[in-house]
Design a protein around this motif. Structure first.
Motif, PDB file in Angstrom:
ATOM      1  N   ALA A 165       0.962  -1.110  -0.197  1.00 20.92           N
ATOM      2  CA  ALA A 165       0.065  -0.095   0.008  1.00 20.92           C
ATOM      3  C   ALA A 165       0.738   1.304   0.029  1.00 20.92           C
ATOM      4  CB  ALA A 165      -0.990  -0.037   1.264  1.00 20.92           C
ATOM      5  N   ALA A 166       1.992   1.264   0.590  1.00 22.80           N
ATOM      6  CA  ALA A 166       2.844   2.436   0.660  1.00 22.80           C
ATOM      7  C   ALA A 166       3.428   2.649  -0.598  1.00 22.80           C
ATOM      8  CB  ALA A 166       4.007   2.288   1.786  1.00 22.80           C
ATOM      9  N   ARG A 167       3.796   1.453  -1.423  1.00 25.22           N
ATOM     10  CA  ARG A 167       4.304   1.608  -2.638  1.00 25.22           C
ATOM     11  C   ARG A 167       3.401   2.141  -3.745  1.00 25.22           C
ATOM     12  NH1 ARG A 167       7.546  -3.642  -2.540  1.00 25.22           N
ATOM     13  NH2 ARG A 167       5.194  -4.093  -2.540  1.00 25.22           N
ATOM     14  N   LYS A 168       2.215   1.441  -3.670  1.00 24.73           N
ATOM     15  CA  LYS A 168       1.075   1.745  -4.564  1.00 24.73           C
ATOM     16  C   LYS A 168       0.590   3.198  -4.410  1.00 24.73           C
ATOM     17  CE  LYS A 168      -2.261  -0.600  -7.099  1.00 24.73           C
ATOM     18  NZ  LYS A 168      -3.068  -1.852  -7.159  1.00 24.73           N
ATOM     19  N   TYR A 169       0.076   3.529  -3.198  1.00 23.87           N
ATOM     20  CA  TYR A 169      -0.681   4.799  -2.788  1.00 23.87           C
ATOM     21  C   TYR A 169       0.423   5.501  -1.615  1.00 23.87           C
ATOM     22  CZ  TYR A 169      -4.382   1.918  -5.108  1.00 23.87           C
ATOM     23  OH  TYR A 169      -5.125   1.197  -5.591  1.00 23.87           O
ATOM     24  N   PRO A 170       1.493   6.215  -2.017  1.00 23.27           N
ATOM     25  CA  PRO A 170       2.318   6.580  -1.083  1.00 23.27           C
ATOM     26  C   PRO A 170       1.617   7.850  -0.448  1.00 23.27           C
ATOM     27  CG  PRO A 170       3.104   7.218  -3.273  1.00 23.27           C
ATOM     28  CD  PRO A 170       1.961   6.265  -3.477  1.00 23.27           C
ATOM     29  N   ASN A 171       0.948   8.798  -1.144  1.00 20.21           N
ATOM     30  CA  ASN A 171       0.313   9.988  -0.468  1.00 20.21           C
ATOM     31  C   ASN A 171      -0.690   9.542   0.672  1.00 20.21           C
ATOM     32  OD1 ASN A 171       1.898  11.730  -1.856  1.00 20.21           O
ATOM     33  ND2 ASN A 171       0.549  11.867  -3.666  1.00 20.21           N
ATOM     34  N   GLU A 172      -1.787   8.603   0.152  1.00 20.05           N
ATOM     35  CA  GLU A 172      -2.658   8.343   1.124  1.00 20.05           C
ATOM     36  C   GLU A 172      -2.164   7.328   2.327  1.00 20.05           C
ATOM     37  OE1 GLU A 172      -2.691   7.754  -2.202  1.00 20.05           O
ATOM     38  OE2 GLU A 172      -4.490   8.781  -3.128  1.00 20.05           O
ATOM     39  N   TYR A 173      -1.158   6.623   2.016  1.00 24.88           N
ATOM     40  CA  TYR A 173      -0.656   5.850   3.059  1.00 24.88           C
ATOM     41  C   TYR A 173       0.107   6.774   4.039  1.00 24.88           C
ATOM     42  CZ  TYR A 173       2.276   2.400   5.669  1.00 24.88           C
ATOM     43  OH  TYR A 173       2.720   1.656   6.496  1.00 24.88           O
ATOM     44  N   THR A 174       0.875   7.848   3.850  1.00 23.80           N
ATOM     45  CA  THR A 174       1.494   8.922   4.628  1.00 23.80           C
ATOM     46  C   THR A 174       0.466   9.857   5.361  1.00 23.80           C
ATOM     47  OG1 THR A 174       3.245   9.055   3.089  1.00 23.80           O
ATOM     48  CG2 THR A 174       3.182  10.947   4.708  1.00 23.80           C
ATOM     49  N   ALA A 175      -0.762   9.871   4.699  1.00 29.75           N
ATOM     50  CA  ALA A 175      -1.814  10.671   5.397  1.00 29.75           C
ATOM     51  C   ALA A 175      -2.503   9.825   6.400  1.00 29.75           C
ATOM     52  CB  ALA A 175      -2.671  11.005   4.285  1.00 29.75           C
TER      53      ALA A 175
END
Length: 186
Positions: A165-175
């Motif tokens: 999930a961090a690789r595929k959706y980095p912005n959403e994962y960080t939020a």
């Protein structure tokens, strides 16, 4: 001056005899009638220098045959000494304390045997319980290891999903990570 010495007194002493056969009271006074028996007389061949002696050193060779003479003499006729002494011993011996102690010993032995059997039963019960506890413990350890393996597998899956999930959706994962921080391992 020659003096005659004898190991027996000149007059015979009476011997206590029971009044009734089989009846022996506990007191010894006035319970027996008196019967007088003379001691055996030494034959003339046994005397040395006019002194009657019953010592073996003072006997001559002809004294060896006199034992049968004494047994066949009528001095102790009518009294069986072995029977008399046996009756006296039976009268003097009270078997009741011995019987009581024997009964007490048997009772104590029975109680001891019962306690021993009870201890063996309790030991067998403890062994069975211990075997059951060991089986339950082994089963619990097996279950704990299975749970640990399942938790490790789940942790790997969660870590793998987080990485993906961090690789595929980095912005959403960080939020989402800022909004819901990961628990701190202790």
């Amino acid at each position: 001056m020659s003096t005659t010495h004898s190991y027996y007194p000149a007059a015979s002493l009476p011997i206590n005899m029971p009044k009734k056969p089989g009846y022996y009271p506990t007191t010894q006074h006035h319970a027996y009638s008196r019967v007088s028996i003379s001691p055996p007389e030494a034959p003339e061949s046994v005397t040395t220098s006019g002194v009657t002696s019953y010592e073996p050193s003072a006997t001559s060779s002809s004294y060896a045959g006199s034992a049968s003479e004494y047994e066949s003499s009528g001095a102790a006729s009518g009294v069986d000494l072995m029977e008399y002494m046996g009756d006296r011993l039976n009268g003097a011996f009270d078997p009741m304390p011995l019987d009581r102690s024997l009964a007490k010993q048997a009772q104590t032995s029975g109680e001891l045997n019962a306690k021993h059997r009870e201890l063996l039963e309790l030991q067998a019960l403890a062994q069975r319980r211990l075997a059951g506890v060991r089986a339950n413990f082994a089963d619990g350890m097996k279950t704990a290891k299975e749970v640990q393996r399942d938790l490790q597998w789940t942790q790997k899956r969660v870590t793998a999903l987080n990485d993906r999930a961090a690789r595929k959706y980095p912005n959403e994962y960080t939020a989402a990570s800022k909004r819901y921080p990961a628990p701190v391992d202790y």
